[in-house]
Scaffold this active site. Structure first.
Site, PDB file in Angstrom:
ATOM      1  N   ASN A   9    -105.581 -14.472  53.054  1.00 51.12           N
ATOM      2  CA  ASN A   9    -105.991 -14.876  54.473  1.00 51.12           C
ATOM      3  C   ASN A   9    -108.129 -14.598  53.503  1.00 51.12           C
ATOM      4  OD1 ASN A   9    -106.157 -14.404  57.210  1.00 51.12           O
ATOM      5  ND2 ASN A   9    -107.305 -12.517  56.861  1.00 51.12           N
ATOM      6  N   THR A  12    -110.651 -18.392  48.903  1.00 50.79           N
ATOM      7  CA  THR A  12    -109.508 -18.756  48.377  1.00 50.79           C
ATOM      8  C   THR A  12    -108.002 -19.190  48.239  1.00 50.79           C
ATOM      9  OG1 THR A  12    -110.860 -18.205  46.542  1.00 50.79           O
ATOM     10  CG2 THR A  12    -109.392 -18.811  45.649  1.00 50.79           C
ATOM     11  N   GLY A  13    -107.963 -17.967  48.733  1.00 54.96           N
ATOM     12  CA  GLY A  13    -106.012 -18.026  49.052  1.00 54.96           C
ATOM     13  C   GLY A  13    -105.879 -19.231  50.488  1.00 54.96           C
ATOM     14  N   THR A 131    -107.904 -13.178  40.681  1.00 60.09           N
ATOM     15  CA  THR A 131    -109.147 -12.459  40.739  1.00 60.09           C
ATOM     16  C   THR A 131    -109.602 -11.787  39.631  1.00 60.09           C
ATOM     17  OG1 THR A 131    -107.354 -10.989  42.408  1.00 60.09           O
ATOM     18  CG2 THR A 131    -109.352  -9.634  42.093  1.00 60.09           C
ATOM     19  N   ASN A 132    -111.050 -11.595  39.596  1.00 58.71           N
ATOM     20  CA  ASN A 132    -111.632 -11.072  39.224  1.00 58.71           C
ATOM     21  C   ASN A 132    -111.963  -9.651  38.887  1.00 58.71           C
ATOM     22  OD1 ASN A 132    -112.655 -13.850  37.075  1.00 58.71           O
ATOM     23  ND2 ASN A 132    -113.890 -14.549  39.354  1.00 58.71           N
ATOM     24  N   HIS A 185    -113.940 -15.249  30.841  1.00 54.64           N
ATOM     25  CA  HIS A 185    -114.834 -15.777  31.118  1.00 54.64           C
ATOM     26  C   HIS A 185    -115.460 -15.237  32.669  1.00 54.64           C
ATOM     27  CE1 HIS A 185    -114.012 -18.173  35.043  1.00 54.64           C
ATOM     28  NE2 HIS A 185    -113.754 -16.900  36.302  1.00 54.64           N
TER      29      HIS A 185
END
Length: 355
Positions: A9, A12-13, A131-132, A185
């Site tokens: 939701n 990005t998803g 995810t970060n 990253h």
């Protein structure tokens, strides 16, 4: 083939789901699982999103399932996109928060899914972490699951950006450039100029082109150069001249643009969701191809590369089984120094995040 998107939701998803269907990666008999929370507005919104996808891709739509609890997640490829994301401060133009500030919140979200996959999974699932902070979330899943089936896509996306920026600087297509970014990253990225090859260029021509466009003559100077040029861009942006900031960005060396580009995008008030989704789906396509492919990705090492242990961006060989091993590449002395600094930085942060 089944694909699950944890955090479907989120922005990005949603982009990932749309791109998967647009690329026709799944057959009508395959399954796309949209995973969200059972509380709040997420559950209701997922049902509406599913209907929107069905309307948009009716002619070639897989089975679309909804899961609202971690134990319901069942798929061959699981994309972890849930969690808080970077966003710009609105208070006096301050820079966006670092990935470190997201760690505690996103770690708490990831753990139940990692535990559920370990308990209810079949052991053949591949987890791709978006995810970060990606190194932390990769470690969370690897702590509960087979580390060789957990892949973080941060270094993969950074490598795509590096290839694009090098190609733009020397006026060739990105497809003609091969290059990698290892390390963290974030601020600890390690652009491997030694890995750059250009289709149609001889070794001497490539070396000449690199000398003309890279930010410094030695990799060990890169962090200082990056900080200096990023501070310059921030100062321009904070003065309210965003157009000028992007114009100045276009003149930066390609290795600096890899890091400053997403930062400036977030600072402007926009997001990097589309680029992240495209890179994630490209990685999925590489896995689904059935071929062994060499990429840079965040994985949990156990001495396979430069005797390093822990999560870090490394050169690995991926296949439908996950990552099969490390691809042997030689780093320059400066690149190796930066890589070890990135490893040390990640380890310090992991101690803090897991305290």
């Amino acid at each position: 083939m089944d694909i699950a998107i944890i955090g479907a939701n989120g922005s990005t998803g949603k982009h990932i789901a749309s791109r998967i269907l647009l690329e026709k990666l799944l057959l009508p008999t395959d399954r796309l699982q949209l995973v969200g929370r059972s509380t709040g507005a997420s559950a209701s919104a997922l049902y509406g999103f599913r209907q929107d996808l069905k309307d948009a891709f009716a002619e070639h739509c897989p089975i679309i399932d909804i899961a609202l609890r971690p134990e319901e997640v069942v798929a061959d490829i699981i994309l972890m996109t849930a969690g808080s994301t970077l966003h710009p401060h609105t208070n006096k133009g301050k820079p966006p928060p670092s990935r470190d500030e997201l760690a505690s919140y996103n770690r708490a979200i990831a753990i139940p899914y990692a535990e559920a996959i370990a308990k209810y999974g079949y052991g053949h699932e591949i987890v791709i972490v978006v995810t970060n902070p990606v190194e932390l979330i990769v470690q969370v899943f690897a702590d509960h699951y087979d580390r060789r089936r957990v892949i973080g896509m941060g270094a993969y996306q950074d490598s795509l950006r590096f290839r694009r920026e090098v190609a733009r600087s020397i006026n060739v297509s990105r497809e003609a450039v091969r290059a990698m970014v290892l390390g963290e990253h974030g601020d600890g990225i390690v652009p491997l100029w030694s890995s750059v090859t250009v289709q149609g260029f001889s070794a001497s021509e490539t070396a000449r082109a690199i000398r003309q466009v890279r930010s410094s003559t030695s990799s060990v100077q890169f962090p200082e150069t990056l900080q200096r040029l990023r501070d310059e861009i921030i100062q321009i942006a904070q003065s309210g001249h965003m157009s000028e900031a992007f114009q100045r960005f276009d003149t930066l060396p390609p290795d600096v643009r890899v890091m400053v580009g997403p930062f400036l995008t977030l600072f402007s008030g926009a997001k990097t969701d589309i680029a992240t989704a495209n890179a994630t789906v490209d990685l999925v396509k590489s896995i689904l191809s059935g071929k062994d492919t060499v990429i840079a990705a965040q994985v949990v090492l156990d001495g396979e590369f430069l005797s390093v242990s822990g999560p870090v961006g490394a050169p690995v060989v991926i296949s439908p089984k996950g990552w099969d091993g490390v691809y042997p590449i030689l780093l320059s002395d400066g690149e190796q120094q930066l890589f070890f600094k990135a490893v040390q930085s990640i380890q310090r942060k992991l101690l803090l995040w897991n305290a």
